[in-house]
Design a protein around this motif. Structure first.
Motif, short mmCIF file in Angstrom:
data_model
loop_
_atom_site.label_atom_id
_atom_site.label_comp_id
_atom_site.label_asym_id
_atom_site.label_seq_id
_atom_site.Cartn_x
_atom_site.Cartn_y
_atom_site.Cartn_z
N GLY A 44 27.06 5.66 -2.97
CA GLY A 44 28.00 6.23 -3.92
C GLY A 44 28.21 5.33 -5.12
N GLN A 45 28.27 4.03 -4.88
CA GLN A 45 28.43 3.09 -5.99
C GLN A 45 27.20 3.10 -6.90
OE1 GLN A 45 29.22 -0.55 -3.92
NE2 GLN A 45 31.41 -0.15 -3.72
N VAL A 46 26.01 3.17 -6.30
CA VAL A 46 24.78 3.24 -7.09
C VAL A 46 24.77 4.53 -7.91
CG1 VAL A 46 22.27 3.52 -6.94
CG2 VAL A 46 23.42 1.79 -5.56
N PHE A 47 25.17 5.64 -7.28
CA PHE A 47 25.22 6.92 -7.99
C PHE A 47 26.20 6.86 -9.15
CE2 PHE A 47 27.23 11.05 -8.62
CZ PHE A 47 26.13 11.81 -8.95
N THR A 48 27.35 6.24 -8.94
CA THR A 48 28.35 6.13 -10.00
C THR A 48 27.80 5.33 -11.17
OG1 THR A 48 30.15 6.25 -8.38
CG2 THR A 48 30.68 5.32 -10.53
N ALA A 50 28.88 4.90 7.16
CA ALA A 50 29.91 4.95 6.12
C ALA A 50 29.67 3.86 5.07
CB ALA A 50 31.30 4.80 6.75
N GLU A 51 29.30 2.68 5.51
CA GLU A 51 29.02 1.59 4.57
C GLU A 51 27.81 1.92 3.70
OE1 GLU A 51 29.63 -1.62 2.42
OE2 GLU A 51 30.96 -0.99 4.04
#
Length: 113
Positions: free
Chosen positions: A46-50, A39-40
């Motif tokens: 997800g943060q990198v993708f954003t 999950a981490e």
């Protein structure tokens, strides 16, 4: 004595069940730890993708702005050229459209020869 043996046997069964439960709890803890790690990792991905998608969106908006400016510039330039051509034709056409002034015709006075 049969009661004592039965009590010992039940105690051993309970101890065995407790050991199995403890082993299962340790396995669950390991699985939960693995899930937490995953999950981490997904959260950081997800943060990198954003961040990446925001940067791409900004580049696309800048590209679209540039094309809009180019198209507006072309449209304004074309309008100016058309206006110049129309004005040149209109101004040049009005002087050519006026008939030339004929030379003054002199008439001889009747009987004055």
């Amino acid at each position: 004595m049969a009661k004592l043996e039965r009590c010992q046997q039940e105690a051993e069964e309970v101890a065995q069940i407790m050991k199995e439960n403890f082993t299962k709890a340790l396995e669950r803890e390991g699985k939960l730890s693995d899930l937490d790690d995953r999950a981490e990792e997904l959260r950081s991905m997800g943060q990198v993708f954003t961040r990446t998608s925001r940067a791409v969106a900004q580049k696309q908006r800048a590209r679209h702005r540039r094309w809009r400016l180019v198209l507006v510039g072309l449209a304004v330039g074309l309008a100016v050229i058309i206006l110049i051509v129309v004005l040149a034709l209109w101004l040049g056409g009005t002087s050519a459209a006026t008939p030339p002034v004929p030379p003054a015709i002199t008439r001889a006075a009747p009987g004055g020869d």
